[in-house]
Design a protein around this motif. Structure first.
Motif, PDB file in Angstrom:
ATOM      1  N   ILE A  41       0.878  -1.166   0.000  1.00  6.84           N
ATOM      2  CA  ILE A  41       0.000   0.000   0.000  1.00  6.84           C
ATOM      3  C   ILE A  41       0.915   1.217   0.000  1.00  6.84           C
ATOM      4  O   ILE A  41       1.463   1.592   1.037  1.00  6.84           O
ATOM      5  N   GLU A  44       1.160   7.167  -0.497  1.00  2.80           N
ATOM      6  CA  GLU A  44       0.097   8.093  -0.901  1.00  2.80           C
ATOM      7  C   GLU A  44      -1.291   7.453  -0.887  1.00  2.80           C
ATOM      8  O   GLU A  44      -2.289   8.151  -0.997  1.00  2.80           O
ATOM      9  N   ARG A  45      -1.384   6.118  -0.718  1.00  2.00           N
ATOM     10  CA  ARG A  45      -2.677   5.433  -0.664  1.00  2.00           C
ATOM     11  C   ARG A  45      -3.057   4.977   0.741  1.00  2.00           C
ATOM     12  O   ARG A  45      -4.102   4.340   0.916  1.00  2.00           O
ATOM     13  N   GLN A  48      -6.452   6.233   1.950  1.00  2.00           N
ATOM     14  CA  GLN A  48      -7.544   5.630   1.174  1.00  2.00           C
ATOM     15  C   GLN A  48      -7.802   4.188   1.606  1.00  2.00           C
ATOM     16  O   GLN A  48      -8.889   3.665   1.394  1.00  2.00           O
ATOM     17  N   SER A  49      -6.804   3.554   2.186  1.00  2.00           N
ATOM     18  CA  SER A  49      -6.905   2.141   2.569  1.00  2.00           C
ATOM     19  C   SER A  49      -7.172   1.949   4.056  1.00  2.00           C
ATOM     20  O   SER A  49      -6.944   0.866   4.596  1.00  2.00           O
ATOM     21  N   GLN A 181      -1.966  -5.974  -2.977  1.00  2.00           N
ATOM     22  CA  GLN A 181      -2.729  -4.798  -2.612  1.00  2.00           C
ATOM     23  C   GLN A 181      -4.146  -5.210  -2.257  1.00  2.00           C
ATOM     24  O   GLN A 181      -4.732  -6.049  -2.902  1.00  2.00           O
TER      25      GLN A 181
END
Length: 182
Positions: A41, A44-45, A48-49, A181
């Motif tokens: 992950i 930058e994500r 979001q996760s 992911q």
């Protein structure tokens, strides 16, 4: 487990069975070698996760990993803002391999990938050289390009962020080859 917990390689290796390793490097860096059974992950994500990361933390804790520990520390701070505790691997995958532990790779040939830090140094240096050369050969105003990169590097150091790394992370060679992911 508190947010500021940095586990040594030995501590992390002993607890790997109870932790969910999360590699916060780019997919390209992840594909070049990662801790066994880790999720990818990218930094930058992370926000979001959050749902997936929160569930993983409840199952036994998160171990955030990057090449050196810097990005993992930023990811841990971001998760802490949302109440998700996580530990980081002190020294990252560099320390992991230096201690004699192997890295997992996706099936197929192993791709040699430059670390994000190396990509940023190369890009910044190339743009500065280009600006200076164009300033000498074409028009002096091109030297402003070198000045802009210098200002960006100072800003990056003061804020401990890197816009260039975010942009480079979106390039195709940094995005392909990801696995694990959620």
């Amino acid at each position: 487990m508190s947010v500021s917990t940095a586990l040594s390689v030995g501590e992390a290796q002993a607890r790997l069975h109870e932790l969910t390793p999360v590699d916060v490097r780019t997919p390209g860096e992840y594909a070049s070698g990662h801790l066994p059974d880790s999720l990818n992950i990218p930094l930058e994500r992370v926000e979001q996760s959050l749902p997936e990361l929160r569930q993983a933390a409840e199952r036994g804790g998160l171990l955030l990993v990057c090449a050196s520990g810097a990005r993992a520390g930023r990811a841990a701070a971001a998760l802490a803002e949302h109440g998700v505790p996580a530990a980081t691997l002190d020294g990252g995958t560099t320390a992991w391999t230096a201690a004699g532990h192997g890295l997992s790779h996706p099936p197929g040939p192993v791709r040699a990938v430059w670390s994000m830090e190396r990509q940023v140094r190369f890009t910044a240096g190339a743009v500065v050289l280009l600006g200076l050369l164009l300033g000498l050969l074409v028009h002096p105003a091109f030297q402003l390009l070198a000045a802009a990169i210098a200002a960006g590097l100072v800003f990056s150091a003061l804020t401990d962020t890197c816009g260039m790394a975010v942009v480079l992370g979106r390039l195709p060679f940094n995005r392909r080859g990801s696995g694990g992911q959620p």
